[in-house]
Design an enzyme around this catalytic site. Structure first.
Site, short mmCIF file in Angstrom:
data_model
loop_
_atom_site.label_atom_id
_atom_site.label_comp_id
_atom_site.label_asym_id
_atom_site.label_seq_id
_atom_site.Cartn_x
_atom_site.Cartn_y
_atom_site.Cartn_z
N HIS A 113 -3.35 9.05 -4.86
CA HIS A 113 -2.40 8.04 -5.90
C HIS A 113 -2.92 7.57 -6.96
O HIS A 113 -4.04 6.77 -6.95
CB HIS A 113 -2.21 6.84 -4.82
CG HIS A 113 -0.81 6.05 -5.08
ND1 HIS A 113 0.39 6.44 -5.30
CD2 HIS A 113 -0.61 4.70 -5.30
CE1 HIS A 113 1.28 5.71 -5.73
NE2 HIS A 113 0.80 4.45 -5.53
N HIS A 157 7.32 8.92 2.06
CA HIS A 157 7.17 8.44 0.84
C HIS A 157 5.50 8.39 0.87
O HIS A 157 4.90 8.03 1.72
CB HIS A 157 7.50 7.04 0.46
CG HIS A 157 6.98 6.44 -0.84
ND1 HIS A 157 6.12 5.61 -0.84
CD2 HIS A 157 6.94 6.85 -2.28
CE1 HIS A 157 5.73 5.24 -2.19
NE2 HIS A 157 6.52 6.08 -2.90
N ASN A 158 4.91 9.21 -0.44
CA ASN A 158 3.23 9.04 -0.33
C ASN A 158 2.80 9.33 1.04
O ASN A 158 1.67 9.04 1.55
CB ASN A 158 2.77 7.57 -0.78
CG ASN A 158 2.85 7.32 -2.16
OD1 ASN A 158 3.47 8.08 -2.84
ND2 ASN A 158 2.63 5.85 -2.42
N ASP A 196 1.66 13.79 -4.43
CA ASP A 196 1.16 13.43 -5.68
C ASP A 196 -0.03 14.37 -6.16
O ASP A 196 -1.09 14.21 -5.87
CB ASP A 196 0.57 12.17 -5.72
CG ASP A 196 1.74 10.87 -6.09
OD1 ASP A 196 2.87 11.33 -6.03
OD2 ASP A 196 0.98 9.90 -6.41
N GLU A 247 6.13 13.94 0.56
CA GLU A 247 5.79 13.88 -1.07
C GLU A 247 4.32 14.23 -1.06
O GLU A 247 3.36 13.91 -0.53
CB GLU A 247 5.93 12.26 -1.34
CG GLU A 247 5.69 12.07 -2.97
CD GLU A 247 6.06 10.82 -3.45
OE1 GLU A 247 6.38 10.67 -4.44
OE2 GLU A 247 5.93 9.86 -2.47
N GLU A 266 5.23 15.18 -7.17
CA GLU A 266 5.02 14.19 -8.20
C GLU A 266 3.90 14.65 -8.85
O GLU A 266 2.76 14.76 -8.66
CB GLU A 266 4.75 12.68 -7.67
CG GLU A 266 5.09 11.74 -8.82
CD GLU A 266 5.02 10.34 -8.39
OE1 GLU A 266 4.13 9.59 -8.90
OE2 GLU A 266 6.08 9.87 -7.30
#
Length: 636
Positions: free
Chosen positions: A216, A171-172, A203, A201, A250
């Site tokens: 983020h 994640h992230n 973003d 992931e 994302e």
């Protein structure tokens, strides 16, 4: 013989009669002996304290070597099978393998291979025998590790559909610290890929000069170019595993910068990028396997329309085209809605014979509408992000290539009230779980509760050490560390009756017994000025609720070099296929305060039986080369 071998090995280093601490270190390194410098310094100091000065003789070095290497617990085993206390012939070694290590398939060749590999004394090796020196080297090797040797390579069936595997997921991935002000860094991607992670992931946000950036959003975390991220992924994607890598986007970019993203993915990844279904099949009822998708990068993102429409568009020039999808107004635990449901768009006529009915027309969304560039949308093949509405809805309308992302809080509630429906869902569709947005310090949740219900992508913050990341690392040691672990049959069967709280007929109970014998060269306490600690070992089982338990050894006072316990712990495990075991060594600072020294976590099904060394791993995930536990493992 061992006496002569030892002197021959070291005599050149003692030409001047003596050596100092640095010489001692060089000699041990030459002999390929793992040692902890704090322990060596302590033993060295004790040796020179007997006589003045800071140099040692050959006899002193031999005493130091023995203090570090010759362990009484190994000697006891060796002498039990040796004919004269000095030599272990191949036949006796074979007896040891069969009787003590439960290696029933071992034969003369096995014994001979061990002798050839580990016996350092030529004359002994030529006679097909093993000295105590060879036995020590064998007992400290990976072959005698508590982790099954066969599980160090890929041994599972890799031809099942993708949704039948647990998939190592991050994640992230771009963050290497917290989620508010921490740095974004390419190392996040490199380190995750080197660990065998198979779902990263990214973003994505609009950047200057039409170059998308990764960070983020709406926080003070630093920014890195999307293009650089893809270059790093291209370089390291298949270094630790040949199996498919999923890039979970994302995506917060404008259609214009989404086109740039699509061009980056195509130009940098080239043939590695999967941009069309295998064999052109658009009407599939099951996902392809990791084997069929070897060395391929899959894009997980929102998608406009169907696979068939994408295939038809491949022939056209549609640069600059985008279509709208609407954000669902269902609240999400994450900072941003991740998966947005498509509005029905203009499309070529539907193929005849489509088994599933179409979803009902979307109600007008209160939320904003998002535009998706067709160039990016068409790169999504087997991993289309689909907003999770409910289990019934998915069963009726969801295609096998549509995946759901569910926040940990919602997933936890669903697992509590609808476990059997949740498991039925994960037998059909890839389900990704992600940490709630309130985990500002990038803390992790317990992944076990979601593996228990068959969730494939349980995404954790890889940058945050601790027991939950150790569970993740331990689980994916299995199957050669390739990032894909086949789920147990009861989590793959579409008609399964299994739930974690009601294992029923799926229980194959295991009675496990672990005799914790000793520790060796454990890290000294942070409080100690020398090499001391007060070690205690906690053995924990993670699994279905019924199997969760922990047991603790006694404390050995002031001994980190060679603590002895000789304590036996018994466990009854109902669902060993899902269970993990964690050995955690701590220093008892006070009755209420314990300091972490090292740990090792592995799947219960990967346990080796017999006398085994347990390697130890530091808090930051690196192996403590010289530290280990020694135990006898037995189960039926």
């Amino acid at each position: 013989m061992s006496h002569t071998w030892f002197w021959n090995l070291i005599q050149n280093d003692f030409k001047n009669g003596n050596t100092d601490l640095d010489g001692c270190i060089r000699l041990l390194e030459k002999m390929q002996i793992n040692f902890d410098e704090d322990h060596l310094k302590h033993i060295f100091k004790k040796t020179i304290d007997k006589h003045s000065g800071d140099i040692i003789s050959m006899d002193d070095f031999r005493a130091i070597y023995r203090a570090l290497v010759h362990r009484p617990e190994f000697e006891e085993l060796f002498k039990a099978y040796s004919i004269d206390g000095h030599i272990l012939p191949d036949g006796q070694l074979l007896k040891f393998l069969a009787k003590e290590q439960f290696q029933t398939e071992a034969n003369e060749t096995t014994a001979l291979e061990i002798i050839m590999k580990y016996e350092p004394i030529d004359e002994v090796r030529k006679k097909r025998q093993m000295s105590f020196e060879g036995f020590i080297r064998y007992m400290n090797s990976d072959e005698c590790s508590i982790f099954k040797n066969q599980h160090r390579s890929i041994y599972q069936d890799m031809t099942q559909p993708l949704c039948d595997y647990f998939i190592s997921s991050s994640h992230n991935t771009y963050l290497i610290a917290d989620q508010l002000m921490g740095p974004s860094h390419l190392w996040g991607y490199t380190s995750a890929l080197l660990k065998g992670c198979r779902c990263l992931e990214i973003d994505c946000w609009d950047g200057h000069n039409n170059e998308p950036i990764v960070y983020h959003g709406h926080t003070l975390t630093s920014k890195i170019p999307f293009r650089s991220v893809i270059h790093v992924i291209e370089k390291y994607a298949f270094m630790s595993s040949p199996y498919p890598l999923v890039l979970s986007l994302e995506n917060h970019c404008s259609p214009k910068q989404q086109e740039v993203m699509a061009n980056c993915l195509k130009s940098i990844l080239g043939d590695k990028l999967l941009s069309a279904p295998l064999g052109g099949e658009v009407d599939m009822t099951r996902l392809p396997s990791p084997e069929a998708l070897k060395f391929k990068v899959l894009i997980k993102n929102k998608k406009v329309g169907t696979l068939e429409q994408s295939m038809l568009r491949m022939e056209e020039d549609y640069v600059g085209e985008a279509e709208e999808v609407s954000d669902s107004d269902v609240p999400s635990d994450d900072d941003y809605p991740e998966d947005l449901s498509p509005i029905r768009s203009r499309s070529p006529s539907k193929r005849k014979g489509d088994r599933r009915s179409s979803p009902p027309p979307q109600k007008k969304s209160k939320g904003r509408k998002t535009k998706i560039a067709l160039a990016l949308s068409d790169l999504v093949v087997y991993t289309k992000s689909q907003k999770f509405v409910g289990f019934e809805h998915s069963l009726q309308y969801q295609k096998c290539w549509e995946n759901n992302s569910i926040g940990e809080s919602q997933a936890r509630k669903l697992a509590k009230v609808s476990a059997s429906q949740f498991i039925a869902h994960t037998t059909r569709f890839i389900t990704r779980i992600y940490p709630k947005g309130s985990r500002m310090k990038s803390s992790n949740y317990n992944p076990q509760e979601f593996w228990n219900i068959g969730c494939q992508m349980v995404a954790l913050n890889f940058q945050t050490p601790g027991p939950f990341m150790e569970l993740q690392d331990g689980k994916f040691l299995d199957n050669g560390g390739c990032g894909y672990v086949l789920k147990p049959a009861f989590l793959r069967d579409l008609n399964t009756t299994f739930t974690p709280r009601n294992v029923g007929a799926h229980s194959k109970p295991m009675s496990l017994s672990i005799r914790l014998i000793s520790g060796h060269q454990l890290p000294p306490s942070a409080m100690s000025k020398t090499n001391k600690a007060d070690p205690t070992v906690q053995i924990e089982i993670y699994g279905v609720p019924e199997d969760q338990t922990k047991k603790r050894s006694s404390v050995v006072k002031s001994n980190a070099l060679c603590p002895k316990w000789n304590e036996t712990f018994s466990f009854n495990i109902q669902v060993p296929e899902l269970a993990m075991i964690r050995f955690c060594v701590e220093d008892e600072v006070s009755l209420v305060n314990k300091d972490f020294l090292g740990q090792y976590t592995l799947p219960v099904m990967s346990l080796n039986t017999g006398y085994r060394n347990i390697p130890l791993i530091s808090k930051d995930g690196t192996k403590l080369e010289s530290a280990s536990l020694f135990a006898h493992v037995w189960f039926y």
